[in-house]
Every structure is written in C-alpha cells, then in structure tokens.
Write an enzyme that holds these catalytic residues in place. Structure first.
Site, PDB file in Angstrom:
ATOM      1  N   GLY A  12       0.840  -1.214   0.000  1.00  0.00           N
ATOM      2  CA  GLY A  12       0.000   0.000   0.000  1.00  0.00           C
ATOM      3  C   GLY A  12       0.864   1.249   0.000  1.00  0.00           C
ATOM      4  N   VAL A  15       0.062   7.767   0.781  1.00  0.00           N
ATOM      5  CA  VAL A  15       0.885   8.690   1.563  1.00  0.00           C
ATOM      6  C   VAL A  15       1.529   8.031   2.796  1.00  0.00           C
ATOM      7  CG1 VAL A  15      -1.181   9.641   2.691  1.00  0.00           C
ATOM      8  CG2 VAL A  15       0.873  10.967   2.671  1.00  0.00           C
ATOM      9  N   ASN A  35       2.380  -2.356  -4.429  1.00  0.00           N
ATOM     10  CA  ASN A  35       1.141  -1.577  -4.507  1.00  0.00           C
ATOM     11  C   ASN A  35       0.261  -2.176  -5.602  1.00  0.00           C
ATOM     12  OD1 ASN A  35      -0.260   0.875  -3.486  1.00  0.00           O
ATOM     13  ND2 ASN A  35      -0.271   1.359  -5.670  1.00  0.00           N
ATOM     14  N   ARG A  36      -1.062  -2.066  -5.410  1.00  0.00           N
ATOM     15  CA  ARG A  36      -1.998  -2.626  -6.397  1.00  0.00           C
ATOM     16  C   ARG A  36      -1.699  -2.058  -7.786  1.00  0.00           C
ATOM     17  NH1 ARG A  36      -8.143  -1.401  -5.139  1.00  0.00           N
ATOM     18  NH2 ARG A  36      -7.252   0.672  -5.304  1.00  0.00           N
ATOM     19  N   ALA A  80      -8.817   1.066   5.890  1.00  0.00           N
ATOM     20  CA  ALA A  80      -9.370   0.124   6.862  1.00  0.00           C
ATOM     21  C   ALA A  80     -10.650  -0.483   6.301  1.00  0.00           C
ATOM     22  CB  ALA A  80      -9.657   0.865   8.161  1.00  0.00           C
ATOM     23  N   SER A 132       0.364   6.678  14.544  1.00  0.00           N
ATOM     24  CA  SER A 132      -0.164   8.048  14.614  1.00  0.00           C
ATOM     25  C   SER A 132       0.903   9.071  14.271  1.00  0.00           C
ATOM     26  CB  SER A 132      -0.701   8.352  16.009  1.00  0.00           C
ATOM     27  OG  SER A 132      -1.109   9.711  16.044  1.00  0.00           O
ATOM     28  N   LYS A 204      -5.249   3.057  19.819  1.00  0.00           N
ATOM     29  CA  LYS A 204      -5.146   4.072  18.752  1.00  0.00           C
ATOM     30  C   LYS A 204      -6.494   4.774  18.563  1.00  0.00           C
ATOM     31  CE  LYS A 204      -3.539   6.274  15.042  1.00  0.00           C
ATOM     32  NZ  LYS A 204      -4.559   6.774  14.227  1.00  0.00           N
ATOM     33  N   HIS A 207      -6.846   7.243  21.278  1.00  0.00           N
ATOM     34  CA  HIS A 207      -5.989   8.381  20.918  1.00  0.00           C
ATOM     35  C   HIS A 207      -6.753   9.314  19.973  1.00  0.00           C
ATOM     36  CE1 HIS A 207      -3.494  10.295  17.841  1.00  0.00           C
ATOM     37  NE2 HIS A 207      -2.568  10.453  18.761  1.00  0.00           N
ATOM     38  N   ASN A 208      -7.367   8.744  18.961  1.00  0.00           N
ATOM     39  CA  ASN A 208      -8.077   9.581  17.984  1.00  0.00           C
ATOM     40  C   ASN A 208      -9.299  10.261  18.601  1.00  0.00           C
ATOM     41  OD1 ASN A 208      -6.203   8.385  16.300  1.00  0.00           O
ATOM     42  ND2 ASN A 208      -7.621   8.192  14.599  1.00  0.00           N
ATOM     43  N   GLU A 211      -8.098  13.054  20.463  1.00  0.00           N
ATOM     44  CA  GLU A 211      -7.704  14.083  19.470  1.00  0.00           C
ATOM     45  C   GLU A 211      -8.933  14.903  19.040  1.00  0.00           C
ATOM     46  OE1 GLU A 211      -5.355  12.379  16.182  1.00  0.00           O
ATOM     47  OE2 GLU A 211      -6.613  13.521  14.815  1.00  0.00           O
ATOM     48  N   LYS A 283     -13.553  10.926   9.848  1.00  0.00           N
ATOM     49  CA  LYS A 283     -13.365   9.605   9.234  1.00  0.00           C
ATOM     50  C   LYS A 283     -13.921   8.484  10.089  1.00  0.00           C
ATOM     51  CE  LYS A 283      -9.657  10.137   5.906  1.00  0.00           C
ATOM     52  NZ  LYS A 283      -8.221   9.929   5.700  1.00  0.00           N
ATOM     53  N   ARG A 469     -38.721   5.295  36.640  1.00  0.00           N
ATOM     54  CA  ARG A 469     -38.636   3.982  35.978  1.00  0.00           C
ATOM     55  C   ARG A 469     -39.536   2.963  36.683  1.00  0.00           C
ATOM     56  NH1 ARG A 469     -33.870   1.202  35.682  1.00  0.00           N
ATOM     57  NH2 ARG A 469     -34.432   0.370  33.650  1.00  0.00           N
TER      58      ARG A 469
HETATM   59  P1  NBP Z   1      -5.323   4.871   1.722  1.00  0.00           P
HETATM   60  O1  NBP Z   1      -6.097   4.503   2.904  1.00  0.00           O
HETATM   61  O2  NBP Z   1      -5.872   5.874   0.810  1.00  0.00           O
HETATM   62  O3  NBP Z   1      -4.996   3.505   0.939  1.00  0.00           O
HETATM   63  C1  NBP Z   1      -4.807   3.462  -0.421  1.00  0.00           C
HETATM   64  C2  NBP Z   1      -3.600   2.622  -0.836  1.00  0.00           C
HETATM   65  O4  NBP Z   1      -3.889   1.238  -0.650  1.00  0.00           O
HETATM   66  C3  NBP Z   1      -3.313   2.824  -2.294  1.00  0.00           C
HETATM   67  O5  NBP Z   1      -1.918   2.855  -2.489  1.00  0.00           O
HETATM   68  C4  NBP Z   1      -3.936   1.587  -2.918  1.00  0.00           C
HETATM   69  O6  NBP Z   1      -3.396   1.197  -4.162  1.00  0.00           O
HETATM   70  C5  NBP Z   1      -3.617   0.557  -1.875  1.00  0.00           C
HETATM   71  N1  NBP Z   1      -4.399  -0.691  -2.017  1.00  0.00           N
HETATM   72  C6  NBP Z   1      -3.921  -1.933  -2.165  1.00  0.00           C
HETATM   73 BR1  NBP Z   1      -2.172  -2.329  -2.238  1.00  0.00          BR
HETATM   74  N2  NBP Z   1      -4.863  -2.850  -2.248  1.00  0.00           N
HETATM   75  C7  NBP Z   1      -6.009  -2.191  -2.155  1.00  0.00           C
HETATM   76  C8  NBP Z   1      -7.348  -2.602  -2.164  1.00  0.00           C
HETATM   77  N3  NBP Z   1      -7.676  -3.886  -2.284  1.00  0.00           N
HETATM   78  N4  NBP Z   1      -8.295  -1.657  -2.067  1.00  0.00           N
HETATM   79  C9  NBP Z   1      -7.962  -0.358  -1.922  1.00  0.00           C
HETATM   80  N5  NBP Z   1      -6.692   0.101  -1.900  1.00  0.00           N
HETATM   81  C10 NBP Z   1      -5.705  -0.801  -2.000  1.00  0.00           C
HETATM   82  O7  NBP Z   1      -3.830   5.286   2.129  1.00  0.00           O
HETATM   83  P2  NBP Z   1      -3.306   6.210   3.304  1.00  0.00           P
HETATM   84  O8  NBP Z   1      -4.001   7.514   3.388  1.00  0.00           O
HETATM   85  O9  NBP Z   1      -1.841   6.170   3.138  1.00  0.00           O
HETATM   86  O10 NBP Z   1      -3.699   5.417   4.648  1.00  0.00           O
HETATM   87  C11 NBP Z   1      -3.288   4.075   4.882  1.00  0.00           C
HETATM   88  C12 NBP Z   1      -3.842   3.611   6.210  1.00  0.00           C
HETATM   89  O11 NBP Z   1      -3.251   4.393   7.245  1.00  0.00           O
HETATM   90  C13 NBP Z   1      -5.361   3.787   6.354  1.00  0.00           C
HETATM   91  O12 NBP Z   1      -5.892   2.727   7.089  1.00  0.00           O
HETATM   92  C14 NBP Z   1      -5.483   5.072   7.142  1.00  0.00           C
HETATM   93  O13 NBP Z   1      -6.691   5.162   7.873  1.00  0.00           O
HETATM   94  C15 NBP Z   1      -4.272   4.978   8.065  1.00  0.00           C
HETATM   95  N6  NBP Z   1      -3.766   6.238   8.567  1.00  0.00           N
HETATM   96  C16 NBP Z   1      -3.708   7.318   7.783  1.00  0.00           C
HETATM   97  C17 NBP Z   1      -3.215   8.526   8.295  1.00  0.00           C
HETATM   98  C18 NBP Z   1      -3.094   9.740   7.441  1.00  0.00           C
HETATM   99  O14 NBP Z   1      -2.696  10.789   7.981  1.00  0.00           O
HETATM  100  N7  NBP Z   1      -3.396   9.652   6.147  1.00  0.00           N
HETATM  101  C19 NBP Z   1      -2.781   8.575   9.625  1.00  0.00           C
HETATM  102  C20 NBP Z   1      -2.819   7.438  10.389  1.00  0.00           C
HETATM  103  C21 NBP Z   1      -3.324   6.275   9.854  1.00  0.00           C
HETATM  104  P3  NBP Z   1      -3.768   1.921  -5.547  1.00  0.00           P
HETATM  105  O15 NBP Z   1      -2.650   2.876  -5.790  1.00  0.00           O
HETATM  106  O16 NBP Z   1      -3.833   0.830  -6.540  1.00  0.00           O
HETATM  107  O17 NBP Z   1      -5.084   2.613  -5.378  1.00  0.00           O
END
Ligand code: NBP
Length: 503
Positions: A12, A15, A35-36, A80, A132, A204, A207-208, A211, A283, A469
């Site tokens: 994955g 970001v 990555n997919r 998730a 986090s 976690k 924590h959120n 937050e 979210k 009641r």
């Molecule tokens: P996303 O939650 O947007 O995940 C998308 C990524 O997962 C893309 O690179 C996508 O590939 C890939 N992916 C794969 Br591999 N298999 C997939 C499938 N079957 N279905 C969907 N996507 C798939 O990324 P993120 O914002 O980096 O967050 C990642 C995790 O971290 C999440 O659970 C998020 O809640 C958590 N998180 C995020 C933050 C934050 O600040 N963003 C903070 C803390 C935790 P693709 O390129 O082919 O679409």
C-alpha cells in the site's frame, strides 16, 4: 549490496505507506514494497534509489512474498475495512506458518480481534498496530501502538523501536520530534507492546477520540476569544503561541497558533482561517470511541460532544437558514478585563482537557476488563508524548500520575490533577457561564464541567429517575437505608401504594 531477502515488506504505497517505507529504509532495514497499481511502486522505488536499507519493488504479490526473509513480516497500509480484508485474503494462500502480517491502518479493534483469531487458526501471526502522526510522523517518527501476538511483536520490535518517535527517558520531552523533519535516534521509543489481539488498535482509537476532543476544545477557546472579546485571528494566534510555552504546550496548540496567523494566499489582507468554510469532516474514529463508550456504559461525554460538534458544523445550509429565525442574546462585547478573561479561557481549556483524558483512560480501563487485556496506562501516555497528533507536555503528568498509582480510578483523583482543577475551576465556571450568557456554543467545555460536577457528586438526581422507571415500568429501586442489591417496587396504581420487597 542488496540482501537476497528483505527484512520486512510493505503493501500500500499511498501517503502513509510511502513515508513509513522510507522511515524503515532510513534505519537500515531492507524493505520490499508492493502496490496494487504497479506504476506507483516503480515510481516510488525509482525516486528513492539510495536509502540506507534499500527499497525492493515487487510487481506481484507472489514476487513480494518471495522477496521476504522468513518468517516473513509484512505491513499492510491500505484503507481500513474491506480493502484490508481483501489484501489479507490474497496474501494468505502465499504465506507459510509463523509468517507475520502487520496491519498499520486505522482498523476498528473488533476487526483486528477477528483477523487475529482467523489468522492464528491458519498458523499465521497478526499484529494490529496503531500508527499516529500523519505523513510526517510516518516519515520521521510516529507513535506506534502495536497489539497482537506477543512473540510476533518481539520479532518486529527492533524495526518498531527504530522508526518510532523518541522522547527523553526522564523528562518525556520529544527528541528531534516529527516536527523537526529529521530521522529520530536516541531516547525512549514512542512504541510499546500494548496487549493481545485488538489492544493496539483500541488504544489508537482512544488516541483519535481524545484528538477529536482536543481539537474541538481549542476551537471553542478560539470562538470565545472571537465572540466575547472580538479578537482577530492573528491576535488569537499570538495567544495560542504564548500558551504553547506553558502547561498547554502541545502539537495541536502549536499548529493552531500557526494556522491562525496564516494569511489567505489569495488575499493577503485576510486571515486564511476566516475564509475556510466552517464545516468539519470526520473519518469515524471519534464516532467509534463514542459508540464504544455507550456500549460499555462508560461516561465519556466530551469526545461525543466533539463528534456532535462536527456533525452540527456539517449541516451548514440548515444552520444558515436557522440563524435567520432563531434568536439568542443580543450581540455585545465583554467589558471585563481582557487579560483575565484570556487566562480564564486558558484554564477552562486545561480543565476540560483533563476531564477528556480522564474519560479516555476510563474507557481503556473498562475495555481491558471486557477484553482481558492488561494495559499499562503510564506507558500509553508516555508513547503519546512524541510523534502523534495529541503529543503534549501534559501527557508526562499522566505518566507520573499512573507511576504514583497504577490502579488510579480516575485521573481527576490524582493529586496533581485534583490540585490543578481546584485552582482553575473558578475560571472554568466563569467561562462556561459567559459562553451561555453570550450565546457562544462551548459543548466540550460545558460537558467536561458537567462531567466533573457529576463525578464529584455523592448524590445525583438518579433517585428521582429510578422512581420514574419504577412508576411506569416496574423497574424497581434500591433504598439508601437498605443494603445494595435489595430491590423494592411500589404498586403505584393501588391506593394506598404498598411497597413490595423484591426477591
Ligand atoms: P489509503 O487509505 O488511501 O490507501 C490506499 C492505498 O492502498 C493505495 O496505495 C492503494 O493502491 C492501496 N491498495 C492496495 Br495495495 N490494495 C487495495 C485494495 N484492495 N483496495 C484499496 N486500496 C488498495 O492510504 P493512506 O491515506 O496512506 O492510509 C493508509 C492507512 O493508514 C489507512 O488505514 C489510514 O486510515 C491509516 N492512517 C492514515 C493517516 C493519514 O494521515 N493519512 C494517519 C494514520 C493512519 P492503488 O494505488 O492501486 O489505489
């Protein structure tokens, strides 16, 4: 020379995934990435050719799995819910006994419990780790909350300790924190094994939830300075910058000061915050925290108010229409001493924050009973000192409180917090009263104060409630002059009304 097999893998590359992979590689671990969408993998590896550990791109999941040293360790960082299940399902047939899957996403803890059990039954090991700190945290040192198979955790511990944010062991002060934008080394890692199955993701989530509360409280402080004192964004920003040098010193106060002093890039005469639409997104982790509080019967109204405040903000059109119909007190400026009111708002924020954290820790205390975990609350507060969004000097006080008494029933009962609230509560009450008088909504300040007053009440009006009641539903009541567990009922329709002792 690249190793024949990578130390760890990551699936994955959005970001979070890219930043965490670079953090791991920076600490000398060779990491395989998948990555997919393959182009993303190729671009990512091509753009980062010279990391200390090295990145290995894999085009297929098979290639990815084969590239890992055994027992294989692989982090999933995808959305998730269903996407996480989809990735796990495609991985399982490719894995061997004892391989370790680590979910670093924001999974719901109940999903993590389910996944850990299902994978354990297949001979695989599963870690659900809270991560986090957003993208900068992932890159330069997040707070990590790993839970799951303890032996599996031991195998990933060197990586987790290396990449986590670090704090000074004595003072708890962050060392070269994520905000410094540099890799972190030395000090105590902001990562500790939380407990079995879903414990890491549960913590976690709390924590959120906390937050959510912190952010809403800060917004209420800003709104009160605006509404009561007519202060402009920049001046309020300066107040937050000042507060960041005292007891409220924290990441969220720091960024608030910065945001409030930012000019609108399209019109430098305006503050950016004044042109941002007042509708907040979410979210779901705040909602999960509140629903869990309701499910477990734990009073955690402050986080719930913060979630509802976002919901209320989201119905912008309805609010705009209502603002033309519903009247409040006539608009007037506060005429008392400005400096004293700003200090009172500071104190209201600090006291409300103490109550909100007290509620978060109460939730964890109840959850550990429900799920048979043994949580170390002092360590949890300590790992939140660096890397994560709620990092704050204040957390050291929580670590110290649990150090004094690991069985502490409620943070408010700790001598430090008790003394702090005692000294500041007059100001807190003044601010909540003024908010009501001036018609400025302050839901978390008000609910935290009600929580405090409720928690310190030996007698609440639930006696009347239980009478109600019993009246309409024969739900029975206990008596103040009888042992607990003995129940009574009045036969209300009868005349005279006899009291019946229930068996
Ligand atoms: P996303 O939650 O947007 O995940 C998308 C990524 O997962 C893309 O690179 C996508 O590939 C890939 N992916 C794969 Br591999 N298999 C997939 C499938 N079957 N279905 C969907 N996507 C798939 O990324 P993120 O914002 O980096 O967050 C990642 C995790 O971290 C999440 O659970 C998020 O809640 C958590 N998180 C995020 C933050 C934050 O600040 N963003 C903070 C803390 C935790 P693709 O390129 O082919 O679409």
């Amino acid at each position: 020379m690249p190793k024949s097999h990578s130390d760890i893998g990551l699936i994955g590359l959005a970001v979070m995934g890219q930043n965490l992979a670079l953090n791991i590689a920076d600490h000398g671990f060779q990491i395989s990435v998948y990555n997919r969408t393959t182009e993303k993998t190729e671009t990512f590896v091509a753009e980062n050719p010279a990391t200390p550990g090295g990145l290995v791109g894999a085009k297929t999941l098979e290639e990815f799995v084969q590239s890992l040293a055994k027992p294989r360790k692989m982090i999933i960082l995808v959305q998730a819910g269903a996407p996480t299940d989809a990735v796990i399902d495609s991985l399982v047939p490719l894995l061997e006994k004892n391989d370790i899957i680590i979910d670093g996403g924001n999974a719901k803890w109940t999903d993590t419990i389910r996944r850990e059990k299902a994978l354990r039954e297949k001979g695989l090991r599963f870690i659900g780790s809270g991560v986090s700190g957003g993208e900068i945290g992932a890159r330069f040192g997040p707070a990590l909350m790993p839970g799951g198979d303890p032996a599996a955790y031991k195998e990933i511990e060197p990586v987790w300790n290396a990449i986590a944010a670090k704090v000074d062991g004595k003072t708890g002060r962050p060392i070269l924190g994520a905000t410094a934008g540099k890799p972190v080394s030395g000090g105590v890692p902001c990562s500790t094994y939380i407990g079995p199955d879903g414990a890491g993701h549960y913590v976690k989530m709390i924590h959120n939830g906390i937050e959510y509360g912190d952010m809403q409280m800060i917004c209420e402080a800003y709104d009160l300075m605006r509404g009561l004192l007519g202060m402009k964004a920049e001046e309020i920003g300066q107040v937050f910058a000042e507060w960041n040098r005292g007891a409220l010193d924290s990441y969220l106060i720091e960024i608030t000061a910065d945001i409030l002093q930012q000019k609108d890039p399209t019109n430098k005469k305006k503050a950016l915050v004044d042109v941002i639409l007042d509708t907040a997104g979410q979210k779901g982790t705040g909602k999960w925290t509140s629903v869990n509080a309701l499910d477990m019967g734990v009073p955690a109204p402050t986080v719930a108010e913060a979630v509802f405040a976002r919901c209320l903000s989201a119905i912008k059109d309805e609010r705009v229409a209502a603002s033309k119909i519903l009247k409040g007190p006539a608009k007037k400026k506060y005429t008392g001493a400005k400096k004293a009111l700003i200090q009172a708002i500071h104190d209201a924020l600090y006291c409300s924050k103490i109550c909100s954290y007290a509620q978060g820790f109460q939730l964890m205390r109840e959850a550990q009973k429900e799920y048979k975990w043994t949580l170390d609350f002092g360590s949890i507060a300590q790992i939140w000192r660096g890397g994560c969004i709620i990092r704050a000097v204040f957390l050291q006080k929580i670590t110290e409180a649990y150090g004094r008494n690991p069985q502490l029933a409620n943070l408010l009962l700790d001598p430090y917090f008790n003394k702090t609230v005692k000294a500041a509560q007059e100001n807190w009450r003044k601010v909540v009263s003024l908010a009501v008088q001036y018609g400025v909504p302050a839901p978390t300040f008000g609910s935290a104060l009600s929580y405090y007053d409720g928690y310190r009440s030996a007698r609440l009006p639930a006696n009347l409630l239980q009478g109600q009641r019993d009246y309409f539903g024969a739900h029975t009541y206990e008596r103040v002059d009888q042992p607990r567990g003995k129940f009574f009922h009045v036969d209300w329709p009868e005349n005279p009304r006899p009291q019946i002792a229930m068996k």
